[in-house]
Write an enzyme that holds these catalytic residues in place. Structure first.
Site, PDB file in Angstrom:
ATOM      1  CD  GLU A 180      -3.162  -0.318   0.033  1.00 24.26           C
ATOM      2  OE1 GLU A 180      -3.166  -0.071  -1.177  1.00 24.26           O
ATOM      3  OE2 GLU A 180      -3.783  -1.030   0.723  1.00 24.26           O
ATOM      4  CB  SER A 228     -24.347   6.983 -14.966  1.00 26.68           C
ATOM      5  OG  SER A 228     -25.050   6.880 -13.713  1.00 26.68           O
ATOM      6  N   GLY A 232     -16.772   5.002  -2.987  1.00 23.10           N
ATOM      7  CA  GLY A 232     -16.255   5.410  -1.596  1.00 23.10           C
ATOM      8  C   GLY A 232     -15.741   4.353  -0.846  1.00 23.10           C
ATOM      9  N   GLY A 270     -13.114   2.345  -1.182  1.00 19.98           N
ATOM     10  CA  GLY A 270     -11.721   2.098  -1.369  1.00 19.98           C
ATOM     11  C   GLY A 270     -11.460   0.963  -2.183  1.00 19.98           C
ATOM     12  CG  LEU A 271     -13.992  -1.940  -2.480  1.00 21.30           C
ATOM     13  CD1 LEU A 271     -15.095  -2.812  -2.186  1.00 21.30           C
ATOM     14  CD2 LEU A 271     -12.853  -2.897  -1.820  1.00 21.30           C
ATOM     15  CB  SER A 272     -10.314   0.944  -7.432  1.00 19.01           C
ATOM     16  OG  SER A 272      -9.317   2.149  -7.677  1.00 19.01           O
ATOM     17  CB  SER A 277     -12.191   6.276  -9.655  1.00 15.24           C
ATOM     18  OG  SER A 277     -11.069   5.818  -8.645  1.00 15.24           O
ATOM     19  CD  GLU A 316      -8.102   8.389 -10.295  1.00 10.57           C
ATOM     20  OE1 GLU A 316      -8.645   7.681 -10.822  1.00 10.57           O
ATOM     21  OE2 GLU A 316      -8.416   8.483  -9.226  1.00 10.57           O
ATOM     22  CG  ASP A 376      -6.366   1.865  -7.491  1.00 11.15           C
ATOM     23  OD1 ASP A 376      -5.715   1.234  -7.063  1.00 11.15           O
ATOM     24  OD2 ASP A 376      -6.644   3.085  -7.087  1.00 11.15           O
TER      25      ASP A 376
HETATM   26  C1  GLA Z   1      -5.303   4.850  -4.149  1.00 14.38           C
HETATM   27  C2  GLA Z   1      -4.487   5.023  -5.413  1.00 14.38           C
HETATM   28  C3  GLA Z   1      -3.288   4.067  -5.748  1.00 14.38           C
HETATM   29  C4  GLA Z   1      -2.577   3.723  -4.413  1.00 14.38           C
HETATM   30  C5  GLA Z   1      -3.347   3.273  -3.038  1.00 14.38           C
HETATM   31  C6  GLA Z   1      -2.547   3.147  -2.148  1.00 14.38           C
HETATM   32  O1  GLA Z   1      -6.125   3.718  -4.316  1.00 14.38           O
HETATM   33  O2  GLA Z   1      -5.308   5.207  -6.400  1.00 14.38           O
HETATM   34  O3  GLA Z   1      -2.764   4.342  -6.604  1.00 14.38           O
HETATM   35  O4  GLA Z   1      -1.597   4.781  -4.211  1.00 14.38           O
HETATM   36  O5  GLA Z   1      -4.431   4.439  -3.154  1.00 14.38           O
HETATM   37  O6  GLA Z   1      -1.671   2.036  -2.328  1.00 14.38           O
END
Ligand code: GLA
Length: 377
Positions: free
Chosen positions: A31, A65, A116, A118-120, A122, A154, A166
């Site tokens: 991380e 969307s 929101g 933290g599972l990306s 985006s 991004e 991500d």
């Molecule tokens: C976010 C960012 C990633 C990475 C993580 C932390 O998800 O988009 O690029 O830096 O935080 O590991």
């Protein structure tokens, strides 16, 4: 996916030409080291964003969307540049811009990655659009090119200085395996992650906490690593050993030292995790996951109370390892738990959250799933 195609026709009055999809991710370990050219070990989750796209001939980009009930955002392709109008649509516009697309487009997206958490979600959105455009417009970009283009979208269009983890795993993830990604050259290795066979589950705990620090805090961590690298005369944290860091201690500030300490030790933990997984040593993996959390909490200071409580409650309930994932300051934690202990762990976390007066957390599990794909219709 008939519903997204039927919806597309309903909204835009003609058929889509391509349909594509891209997943969210969780990160097993590694991380806050992607922007330090480190190694990371994420996997693609089953939840994904779908996109349906068709060209239009009037030079307009129209984006809708499913989650926003088909409300259509419209902009001329000549106005697609950083600073343009748009809210979440900027993730889509950023991809169009970074791929240099000049065609008019109709785009409908339908996302099932929890936003929101933290599972990306985006990256899932960006990558679903990127693979769709790559196929539709025959751009012939490699997955590495698309990862760099979506990261650029991004960074420079949305304005979030994220690393490349991500987007890479959303594009390159493989079912049944975590992806060892070298963030320096984007080379990858599949690392089988057969939790189910080992009688384990990876529980994802969405704390539902979102702290205001998210953007500024992330950029500040990244800047500390870059300034520490510059002062220590290395290109990035990847080139630093723990010994170099100790011996260069008086050249950097205390904050730079602890940030760099996290980065250097986290890179080793990723490589040790790959070794542990190669012999299905989940006990050791659990310990490395725990050490990652401590380092993120104490050295990198990107955790928060809700995440720490989720981690501690999971460990108290018998998890082999637990840590925050993603950028931090809220979002999700993971817990590696025995399959038989999933319910016990969930109720331990629920109790701890209730006791602290936190919002009720949400739980997910996911096996490593395939990366993005696109199909012409
Ligand atoms: C976010 C960012 C990633 C990475 C993580 C932390 O998800 O988009 O690029 O830096 O935080 O590991």
């Amino acid at each position: 996916m008939t519903s997204i195609l039927a919806n597309f026709e309903k909204i835009f009055g003609h058929s889509a030409e391509v349909i594509s999809e891209a997943p969210g991710r969780v990160n097993l370990i590694g991380e806050h080291i992607d922007y330090s050219e480190g190694f990371v070990l994420p996997f693609a989750i089953a939840d994904r964003t779908h996109a349906a796209i068709a060209r239009r001939s009037d030079g307009k980009i129209k984006i809708a969307s499913h989650q926003r009930r088909g409300k259509v955002f419209s902009i001329s392709v000549s106005d697609v540049k950083p600073g343009s109008a748009g809210d979440w649509e900027k993730y889509v516009l950023g991809v169009i811009w970074s791929l240099g697309v000049k065609d008019g487009l109709d785009i409908l997206v339908d996302g099932s990655v929890p936003a929101g958490a933290g599972l990306s979600s985006s990256a899932a959105l960006e990558c679903s659009v990127a693979v769709g455009l790559n196929e539709l417009l025959r751009l012939n970009k490699s997955l590495e090119d698309l990862a760099r283009a979506t990261q650029k979208a991004e960074n420079d269009y949305v304005g979030m200085p994220c690393g490349i983890m991500d987007q890479s795993v959303s594009l390159m993830g493989k079912s049944g395996a975590a992806l060892l990604l070298d963030c320096r050259d984007l080379s990858t290795q599949s690392v089988p992650f057969n939790v189910a066979e080992a009688g384990l589950e990876l529980l994802i705990i969405d704390t539902q906490a979102h702290h205001a620090l998210v953007d500024g805090g992330y950029a500040e961590r990244r800047a500390s690593c870059e300034s520490a690298a510059a002062k220590l005369g290395v290109k990035s944290m990847r080139d630093l050993t723990l010994e170099d860091l100790e011996s260069g201690r008086d050249k950097i500030s205390d904050t730079e030292f602890i940030r760099a300490h996290h980065a250097v030790t986290e890179i080793s933990r990723v490589l040790d995790s790959v070794k542990a997984l190669s012999i299905s040593d989940f006990e050791t993996l659990g310990k490395l996951i725990n050490a990652s959390h401590v380092s993120l909490r104490d050295d990198y200071t990107v955790s928060c109370q809700e995440l720490d409580v989720a981690v501690q409650a999971s460990l108290n309930a018998g998890a082999l390892g637990s840590r925050m994932v993603g950028g931090g300051f809220g979002g999700s934690a993971i817990a590696l738990v025995r399959a038989a202990d999933v319910e016990k762990t969930e109720s331990a976390v629920l109790d701890a959250f209730a006791k602290n007066g936190y919002k009720k957390p949400r739980f997910f599990t996911s096996l490593p799933s395939a990366g993005a794909s696109a199909r012409l219709i």
